[in-house]
Design a protein around this motif. Structure first.
Motif, mmCIF file in Angstrom:
data_model
loop_
_atom_site.group_PDB
_atom_site.id
_atom_site.type_symbol
_atom_site.label_atom_id
_atom_site.label_comp_id
_atom_site.label_asym_id
_atom_site.label_seq_id
_atom_site.Cartn_x
_atom_site.Cartn_y
_atom_site.Cartn_z
ATOM 1 N N ALA A 1 8.784 -67.577 99.078
ATOM 2 C CA ALA A 1 8.393 -67.695 100.483
ATOM 3 C C ALA A 1 8.888 -69.029 101.043
ATOM 4 O O ALA A 1 8.587 -70.091 100.497
ATOM 5 C CB ALA A 1 6.868 -67.608 100.613
ATOM 6 N N LEU A 2 9.653 -68.965 102.125
ATOM 7 C CA LEU A 2 10.194 -70.186 102.710
ATOM 8 C C LEU A 2 10.639 -69.934 104.144
ATOM 9 O O LEU A 2 10.622 -68.791 104.628
ATOM 10 C CB LEU A 2 11.347 -70.727 101.884
ATOM 11 N N ALA A 3 11.003 -70.992 104.842
ATOM 12 C CA ALA A 3 11.388 -70.899 106.247
ATOM 13 C C ALA A 3 12.540 -69.914 106.418
ATOM 14 O O ALA A 3 13.436 -69.851 105.570
ATOM 15 C CB ALA A 3 11.783 -72.272 106.775
ATOM 16 N N SER B 1 18.663 -67.479 103.665
ATOM 17 C CA SER B 1 20.086 -67.216 103.418
ATOM 18 C C SER B 1 20.662 -68.212 102.418
ATOM 19 O O SER B 1 21.490 -67.846 101.568
ATOM 20 C CB SER B 1 20.874 -67.281 104.729
ATOM 21 N N LEU B 2 20.227 -69.464 102.492
ATOM 22 C CA LEU B 2 20.670 -70.475 101.529
ATOM 23 C C LEU B 2 20.201 -70.116 100.126
ATOM 24 O O LEU B 2 20.955 -70.241 99.153
ATOM 25 C CB LEU B 2 20.133 -71.848 101.936
ATOM 26 N N LEU B 3 18.964 -69.649 100.011
ATOM 27 C CA LEU B 3 18.441 -69.226 98.714
ATOM 28 C C LEU B 3 19.251 -68.059 98.160
ATOM 29 O O LEU B 3 19.612 -68.045 96.974
ATOM 30 C CB LEU B 3 16.970 -68.840 98.853
ATOM 31 N N GLU B 4 19.556 -67.094 99.004
ATOM 32 C CA GLU B 4 20.364 -65.954 98.555
ATOM 33 C C GLU B 4 21.737 -66.409 98.064
ATOM 34 O O GLU B 4 22.250 -65.902 97.053
ATOM 35 C CB GLU B 4 20.515 -64.952 99.699
ATOM 36 N N ALA C 1 18.656 -59.119 87.801
ATOM 37 C CA ALA C 1 17.578 -58.633 88.667
ATOM 38 C C ALA C 1 18.145 -58.349 90.047
ATOM 39 O O ALA C 1 19.269 -58.762 90.373
ATOM 40 C CB ALA C 1 16.464 -59.678 88.762
ATOM 41 N N ASP C 2 17.393 -57.629 90.837
ATOM 42 C CA ASP C 2 17.755 -57.392 92.233
ATOM 43 C C ASP C 2 16.929 -58.305 93.130
ATOM 44 O O ASP C 2 15.775 -58.628 92.806
ATOM 45 C CB ASP C 2 17.509 -55.937 92.619
ATOM 46 N N PHE C 3 17.508 -58.704 94.252
ATOM 47 C CA PHE C 3 16.826 -59.563 95.213
ATOM 48 C C PHE C 3 16.895 -58.903 96.586
ATOM 49 O O PHE C 3 17.959 -58.471 97.025
ATOM 50 C CB PHE C 3 17.475 -60.949 95.261
ATOM 51 N N VAL C 4 15.742 -58.781 97.251
ATOM 52 C CA VAL C 4 15.678 -58.095 98.539
ATOM 53 C C VAL C 4 14.726 -58.828 99.470
ATOM 54 O O VAL C 4 13.704 -59.364 99.040
ATOM 55 C CB VAL C 4 15.226 -56.619 98.351
ATOM 56 N N ARG C 5 15.084 -58.873 100.736
ATOM 57 C CA ARG C 5 14.188 -59.447 101.729
ATOM 58 C C ARG C 5 13.115 -58.423 102.099
ATOM 59 O O ARG C 5 13.427 -57.273 102.386
ATOM 60 C CB ARG C 5 14.953 -59.839 102.990
ATOM 61 N N SER C 6 11.872 -58.862 102.111
ATOM 62 C CA SER C 6 10.779 -57.987 102.543
ATOM 63 C C SER C 6 10.200 -58.449 103.877
ATOM 64 O O SER C 6 9.343 -57.788 104.446
ATOM 65 C CB SER C 6 9.674 -57.940 101.485
ATOM 66 N N LEU D 1 11.756 -63.466 100.098
ATOM 67 C CA LEU D 1 12.800 -62.878 99.272
ATOM 68 C C LEU D 1 12.163 -62.526 97.939
ATOM 69 O O LEU D 1 11.490 -63.360 97.325
ATOM 70 C CB LEU D 1 13.960 -63.859 99.058
ATOM 71 N N GLU D 2 12.365 -61.280 97.482
ATOM 72 C CA GLU D 2 11.699 -60.818 96.274
ATOM 73 C C GLU D 2 12.692 -60.528 95.154
ATOM 74 O O GLU D 2 13.763 -59.966 95.387
ATOM 75 C CB GLU D 2 10.882 -59.558 96.578
ATOM 76 N N MET D 3 12.316 -60.931 93.947
ATOM 77 C CA MET D 3 13.061 -60.603 92.737
ATOM 78 C C MET D 3 12.423 -59.375 92.101
ATOM 79 O O MET D 3 11.229 -59.376 91.792
ATOM 80 C CB MET D 3 13.035 -61.771 91.746
ATOM 81 N N LEU D 4 13.208 -58.330 91.927
ATOM 82 C CA LEU D 4 12.726 -57.078 91.361
ATOM 83 C C LEU D 4 13.549 -56.701 90.133
ATOM 84 O O LEU D 4 14.692 -57.151 89.980
ATOM 85 C CB LEU D 4 12.836 -55.952 92.396
ATOM 86 N N PRO D 5 12.996 -55.869 89.245
ATOM 87 C CA PRO D 5 13.783 -55.394 88.106
ATOM 88 C C PRO D 5 15.087 -54.752 88.577
ATOM 89 O O PRO D 5 15.141 -54.142 89.650
ATOM 90 C CB PRO D 5 12.857 -54.362 87.450
ATOM 91 N N LYS D 6 16.135 -54.898 87.802
ATOM 92 C CA LYS D 6 17.443 -54.379 88.177
ATOM 93 C C LYS D 6 17.380 -52.880 88.457
ATOM 94 O O LYS D 6 16.857 -52.100 87.660
ATOM 95 C CB LYS D 6 18.447 -54.648 87.048
ATOM 96 N N GLY D 7 17.914 -52.480 89.616
ATOM 97 C CA GLY D 7 17.938 -51.071 89.983
ATOM 98 C C GLY D 7 16.642 -50.540 90.551
ATOM 99 O O GLY D 7 16.531 -49.346 90.837
#
Length: 275
Positions: free
Chosen positions: A156-158, A163-166, A178-183, A188-194
Protein backbone atom coordinates in the motif's frame (compact mmCIF):
# COMPACT_ATOMS: atom_id res chain seq x y z
CA UNK A 1 -27.75 -18.10 -22.53
CA UNK A 2 -30.37 -17.33 -19.85
CA UNK A 3 -32.96 -20.00 -20.64
CA UNK A 4 -33.09 -21.16 -17.01
CA UNK A 5 -32.40 -18.63 -14.27
CA UNK A 6 -31.72 -21.45 -11.80
CA UNK A 7 -28.66 -22.27 -13.93
CA UNK A 8 -27.20 -18.75 -13.76
CA UNK A 9 -24.55 -17.79 -11.22
CA UNK A 10 -23.49 -14.17 -10.78
CA UNK A 11 -20.07 -13.29 -9.34
CA UNK A 12 -19.65 -9.72 -8.10
CA UNK A 13 -16.55 -7.84 -7.11
CA UNK A 14 -16.91 -5.87 -3.87
CA UNK A 15 -15.12 -2.49 -3.87
CA UNK A 16 -16.20 -0.25 -6.73
CA UNK A 17 -18.91 -2.70 -7.80
CA UNK A 18 -21.19 -4.11 -5.12
CA UNK A 19 -20.05 -1.60 -2.50
CA UNK A 20 -20.83 2.06 -3.07
CA UNK A 21 -18.47 4.96 -2.32
CA UNK A 22 -19.39 4.71 1.37
CA UNK A 23 -18.33 1.04 1.35
CA UNK A 24 -21.93 -0.08 1.85
CA UNK A 25 -24.28 -2.35 -0.09
CA UNK A 26 -27.19 -0.19 -1.20
CA UNK A 27 -30.79 -1.21 -0.53
CA UNK A 28 -31.32 -1.21 -4.32
CA UNK A 29 -28.62 -3.81 -4.89
CA UNK A 30 -29.52 -5.84 -1.81
CA UNK A 31 -33.19 -6.09 -2.82
CA UNK A 32 -32.22 -7.01 -6.38
CA UNK A 33 -30.00 -9.82 -5.08
CA UNK A 34 -32.85 -11.08 -2.90
CA UNK A 35 -35.19 -11.03 -5.92
CA UNK A 36 -32.65 -12.84 -8.10
CA UNK A 37 -32.06 -15.61 -5.56
CA UNK A 38 -35.81 -15.93 -4.84
CA UNK A 39 -36.21 -16.81 -8.52
CA UNK A 40 -33.54 -19.49 -8.13
CA UNK A 41 -30.53 -17.54 -9.43
CA UNK A 42 -27.22 -18.06 -7.67
CA UNK A 43 -25.25 -15.08 -6.34
CA UNK A 44 -21.80 -14.89 -4.81
CA UNK A 45 -18.78 -12.63 -4.49
CA UNK A 46 -15.21 -12.59 -5.81
CA UNK A 47 -13.08 -10.49 -3.48
CA UNK A 48 -9.58 -9.81 -2.25
CA UNK A 49 -10.81 -10.07 1.34
CA UNK A 50 -9.94 -12.80 3.80
CA UNK A 51 -12.18 -15.35 5.50
CA UNK A 52 -12.27 -13.12 8.57
CA UNK A 53 -12.78 -9.72 6.91
CA UNK A 54 -15.56 -10.91 4.62
CA UNK A 55 -17.50 -12.47 7.51
CA UNK A 56 -19.53 -9.30 8.19
CA UNK A 57 -20.62 -9.05 4.54
CA UNK A 58 -21.39 -12.77 4.55
CA UNK A 59 -23.76 -12.30 7.48
CA UNK A 60 -25.50 -9.45 5.62
CA UNK A 61 -25.75 -11.24 2.27
CA UNK A 62 -26.25 -14.75 3.69
CA UNK A 63 -24.57 -16.26 0.64
CA UNK A 64 -25.40 -19.90 -0.03
CA UNK A 65 -22.72 -20.34 -2.67
CA UNK A 66 -18.95 -20.56 -2.05
CA UNK A 67 -16.98 -17.30 -2.28
CA UNK A 68 -13.84 -16.53 -4.29
CA UNK A 69 -11.40 -14.88 -1.84
CA UNK A 70 -7.85 -13.49 -1.63
CA UNK A 71 -8.23 -12.31 -5.27
CA UNK A 72 -8.48 -15.89 -6.48
CA UNK A 73 -6.13 -17.75 -4.15
CA UNK A 74 -9.02 -19.44 -2.35
CA UNK A 75 -12.60 -20.64 -2.77
CA UNK A 76 -14.32 -20.84 0.61
CA UNK A 77 -17.69 -22.32 1.58
CA UNK A 78 -19.08 -20.44 4.59
CA UNK A 79 -22.01 -22.83 4.94
CA UNK A 80 -19.68 -25.79 5.45
CA UNK A 81 -16.84 -23.67 6.90
CA UNK A 82 -14.57 -25.42 4.44
CA UNK A 83 -11.80 -24.44 2.02
CA UNK A 84 -12.68 -25.91 -1.36
CA UNK A 85 -9.59 -24.69 -3.20
CA UNK A 86 -6.46 -22.72 -2.34
CA UNK A 87 -3.04 -21.82 -3.71
CA UNK A 88 -0.17 -20.30 -1.73
CA UNK A 89 2.80 -18.15 -2.64
CA UNK A 90 6.24 -19.84 -2.87
CA UNK A 91 8.70 -19.64 0.04
CA UNK A 92 10.76 -17.07 -1.84
CA UNK A 93 7.91 -14.58 -1.32
CA UNK A 94 9.27 -13.69 2.11
CA UNK A 95 12.64 -12.78 0.59
CA UNK A 96 10.97 -10.84 -2.24
CA UNK A 97 8.79 -8.92 0.22
CA UNK A 98 11.80 -7.97 2.35
CA UNK A 99 13.73 -6.85 -0.75
CA UNK A 100 10.81 -4.73 -1.96
CA UNK A 101 10.60 -3.02 1.42
CA UNK A 102 14.36 -2.36 1.38
CA UNK A 103 14.03 -0.02 -1.60
CA UNK A 104 10.45 1.18 -0.94
CA UNK A 105 10.67 1.97 2.77
CA UNK A 106 7.63 4.28 2.58
CA UNK A 107 5.46 1.35 1.45
CA UNK A 108 2.87 -0.18 3.76
CA UNK A 109 2.13 -3.86 3.58
CA UNK A 110 0.50 -6.99 4.90
CA UNK A 111 0.61 -10.74 4.44
CA UNK A 112 -2.72 -12.54 4.21
CA UNK A 113 -2.92 -16.12 5.43
CA UNK A 114 -5.84 -18.44 6.14
CA UNK A 115 -5.60 -17.60 9.84
CA UNK A 116 -5.61 -13.82 9.42
CA UNK A 117 -3.72 -10.70 8.35
CA UNK A 118 -0.16 -9.78 9.36
CA UNK A 119 0.86 -6.13 8.93
CA UNK A 120 4.62 -5.61 8.54
CA UNK A 121 4.55 -1.90 7.62
CA UNK A 122 1.75 0.38 8.77
CA UNK A 123 1.74 3.59 6.71
CA UNK A 124 -1.35 5.77 6.11
CA UNK A 125 -2.48 3.74 3.10
CA UNK A 126 -2.19 0.46 4.99
CA UNK A 127 -4.16 1.99 7.87
CA UNK A 128 -6.82 3.08 5.39
CA UNK A 129 -7.07 -0.50 4.14
CA UNK A 130 -7.37 -2.09 7.58
CA UNK A 131 -9.93 0.51 8.70
CA UNK A 132 -12.14 0.22 5.62
CA UNK A 133 -12.09 -3.59 5.64
CA UNK A 134 -12.52 -3.90 9.40
CA UNK A 135 -9.28 -5.85 9.70
CA UNK A 136 -7.89 -6.73 13.13
CA UNK A 137 -4.35 -7.66 12.14
CA UNK A 138 -1.28 -8.93 13.88
CA UNK A 139 1.66 -6.50 13.72
CA UNK A 140 5.09 -8.04 13.25
CA UNK A 141 8.28 -7.93 11.22
CA UNK A 142 8.43 -9.80 7.93
CA UNK A 143 10.77 -12.46 9.30
CA UNK A 144 8.42 -13.08 12.25
CA UNK A 145 5.36 -13.90 10.14
CA UNK A 146 4.60 -17.66 10.22
CA UNK A 147 6.03 -19.74 7.40
CA UNK A 148 3.77 -21.07 4.64
CA UNK A 149 0.13 -20.40 3.75
CA UNK A 150 0.94 -16.94 2.35
CA UNK A 151 -2.06 -16.50 0.06
CA UNK A 152 -1.16 -12.98 -0.97
CA UNK A 153 0.91 -9.95 -0.02
CA UNK A 154 -0.60 -6.47 -0.31
CA UNK A 155 1.58 -3.39 -0.75
CA UNK A 156 0.00 0.00 0.00
CA UNK A 157 1.49 3.32 -1.08
CA UNK A 158 0.76 6.65 -2.77
CA UNK A 159 -0.78 6.28 -6.25
CA UNK A 160 2.14 7.99 -7.98
CA UNK A 161 4.53 5.49 -6.35
CA UNK A 162 2.76 2.31 -7.50
CA UNK A 163 4.15 2.51 -11.05
CA UNK A 164 7.66 2.90 -9.61
CA UNK A 165 7.11 -0.20 -7.47
CA UNK A 166 5.93 -2.17 -10.50
CA UNK A 167 9.02 -1.08 -12.44
CA UNK A 168 11.33 -2.20 -9.61
CA UNK A 169 9.60 -5.58 -9.46
CA UNK A 170 10.09 -6.05 -13.22
CA UNK A 171 13.78 -5.19 -12.96
CA UNK A 172 14.21 -7.76 -10.22
CA UNK A 173 12.34 -10.29 -12.42
CA UNK A 174 9.99 -11.21 -9.58
CA UNK A 175 7.27 -11.93 -12.12
CA UNK A 176 9.04 -15.28 -12.60
CA UNK A 177 7.88 -16.36 -9.15
CA UNK A 178 4.58 -14.56 -8.56
CA UNK A 179 1.98 -12.38 -10.23
CA UNK A 180 1.45 -8.73 -9.31
CA UNK A 181 -1.86 -6.93 -9.88
CA UNK A 182 -3.34 -3.60 -8.89
CA UNK A 183 -6.51 -3.91 -6.82
CA UNK A 184 -6.90 -0.12 -6.36
CA UNK A 185 -4.87 2.95 -7.25
CA UNK A 186 -2.97 2.62 -3.94
CA UNK A 187 -2.67 -1.17 -3.73
CA UNK A 188 -0.43 -3.64 -5.54
CA UNK A 189 -0.86 -7.31 -4.66
CA UNK A 190 1.51 -10.26 -4.95
CA UNK A 191 -0.37 -13.45 -5.81
CA UNK A 192 0.70 -17.03 -6.55
CA UNK A 193 1.84 -17.44 -10.15
CA UNK A 194 -1.11 -17.89 -12.51
CA UNK A 195 -3.64 -17.05 -9.80
CA UNK A 196 -6.40 -14.48 -10.29
CA UNK A 197 -10.13 -14.17 -9.86
CA UNK A 198 -10.27 -15.58 -13.39
CA UNK A 199 -8.30 -18.72 -12.55
CA UNK A 200 -10.52 -19.20 -9.49
CA UNK A 201 -13.58 -18.86 -11.72
CA UNK A 202 -12.27 -21.74 -13.83
CA UNK A 203 -11.74 -23.81 -10.67
CA UNK A 204 -15.29 -22.93 -9.60
CA UNK A 205 -16.63 -24.56 -12.77
CA UNK A 206 -15.14 -27.84 -11.52
CA UNK A 207 -17.16 -27.80 -8.28
CA UNK A 208 -19.98 -30.32 -7.97
CA UNK A 209 -23.05 -29.31 -9.92
CA UNK A 210 -21.57 -26.24 -11.65
CA UNK A 211 -20.69 -27.72 -15.05
CA UNK A 212 -23.87 -26.59 -16.84
CA UNK A 213 -24.18 -23.13 -15.26
CA UNK A 214 -23.89 -19.83 -17.09
CA UNK A 215 -21.20 -17.79 -15.33
CA UNK A 216 -21.75 -14.02 -15.22
CA UNK A 217 -19.11 -11.78 -13.63
CA UNK A 218 -19.06 -8.06 -12.83
CA UNK A 219 -16.09 -5.98 -11.70
CA UNK A 220 -14.49 -2.57 -12.08
CA UNK A 221 -10.69 -2.75 -11.68
CA UNK A 222 -7.54 -4.41 -13.02
CA UNK A 223 -7.79 -7.37 -10.64
CA UNK A 224 -11.23 -8.18 -12.12
CA UNK A 225 -10.10 -8.36 -15.75
CA UNK A 226 -9.26 -12.09 -15.79
CA UNK A 227 -12.57 -12.94 -14.12
CA UNK A 228 -14.57 -10.88 -16.61
CA UNK A 229 -12.65 -12.38 -19.53
CA UNK A 230 -13.18 -15.96 -18.30
CA UNK A 231 -16.89 -15.58 -17.56
CA UNK A 232 -19.53 -16.55 -20.10
CA UNK A 233 -20.73 -12.97 -19.87
CA UNK A 234 -18.37 -10.30 -18.50
CA UNK A 235 -19.85 -7.05 -17.21
CA UNK A 236 -18.63 -3.83 -15.63
CA UNK A 237 -20.28 -0.79 -14.01
CA UNK A 238 -20.08 2.65 -15.60
CA UNK A 239 -17.35 3.66 -13.15
CA UNK A 240 -14.99 0.87 -14.26
CA UNK A 241 -11.46 1.48 -15.51
CA UNK A 242 -11.14 1.78 -19.30
CA UNK A 243 -9.07 -1.41 -19.37
CA UNK A 244 -12.02 -3.24 -17.83
CA UNK A 245 -14.60 -1.66 -20.14
CA UNK A 246 -12.53 -2.72 -23.14
CA UNK A 247 -12.83 -6.44 -22.34
CA UNK A 248 -16.41 -6.46 -20.99
CA UNK A 249 -19.32 -7.85 -22.98
CA UNK A 250 -21.65 -5.36 -21.28
CA UNK A 251 -20.84 -1.90 -19.90
CA UNK A 252 -23.71 -0.88 -17.63
CA UNK A 253 -25.25 2.59 -17.48
CA UNK A 254 -25.16 2.55 -13.66
CA UNK A 255 -22.19 3.06 -11.36
CA UNK A 256 -21.57 1.35 -8.04
CA UNK A 257 -23.27 4.36 -6.43
CA UNK A 258 -26.58 3.97 -8.26
CA UNK A 259 -27.24 0.26 -8.50
CA UNK A 260 -24.96 -1.33 -11.08
CA UNK A 261 -25.50 -4.84 -9.68
CA UNK A 262 -29.26 -4.26 -9.63
CA UNK A 263 -29.16 -3.14 -13.27
CA UNK A 264 -27.34 -6.33 -14.23
CA UNK A 265 -29.73 -8.53 -12.26
CA UNK A 266 -32.73 -6.87 -13.90
CA UNK A 267 -31.12 -7.46 -17.29
CA UNK A 268 -30.67 -11.17 -16.51
CA UNK A 269 -34.26 -11.50 -15.26
CA UNK A 270 -35.63 -9.69 -18.32
CA UNK A 271 -33.63 -11.92 -20.66
CA UNK A 272 -34.81 -15.04 -18.82
CA UNK A 273 -38.45 -13.99 -19.02
CA UNK A 274 -38.05 -12.98 -22.66
CA UNK A 275 -36.66 -16.37 -23.60
Amino acid sequence: MFEDITKVILFSDMDGTLLNSKKLISDTDRKAIEKFTSFGGKFTVATGRTIQTFARSQRLLNLKMPVIMYNGAMIYDYSAEKILYSQSLPKVSREMTAKIMSFMSDCGGEVLRTDGTYVFSNNEYEQLHTNLCGIEPEYMEIDEIPEGDWLKVLFALAPERVSLLEDKIRRLEYYKYADFVRSADIFLEMLPKGISKGSALNEYRKLDGMADFTFVAIGDFDNDIEMIANADIGVCPANAEESVKNISDIVLDSTNDNGAVAELINYIIDKTEGE
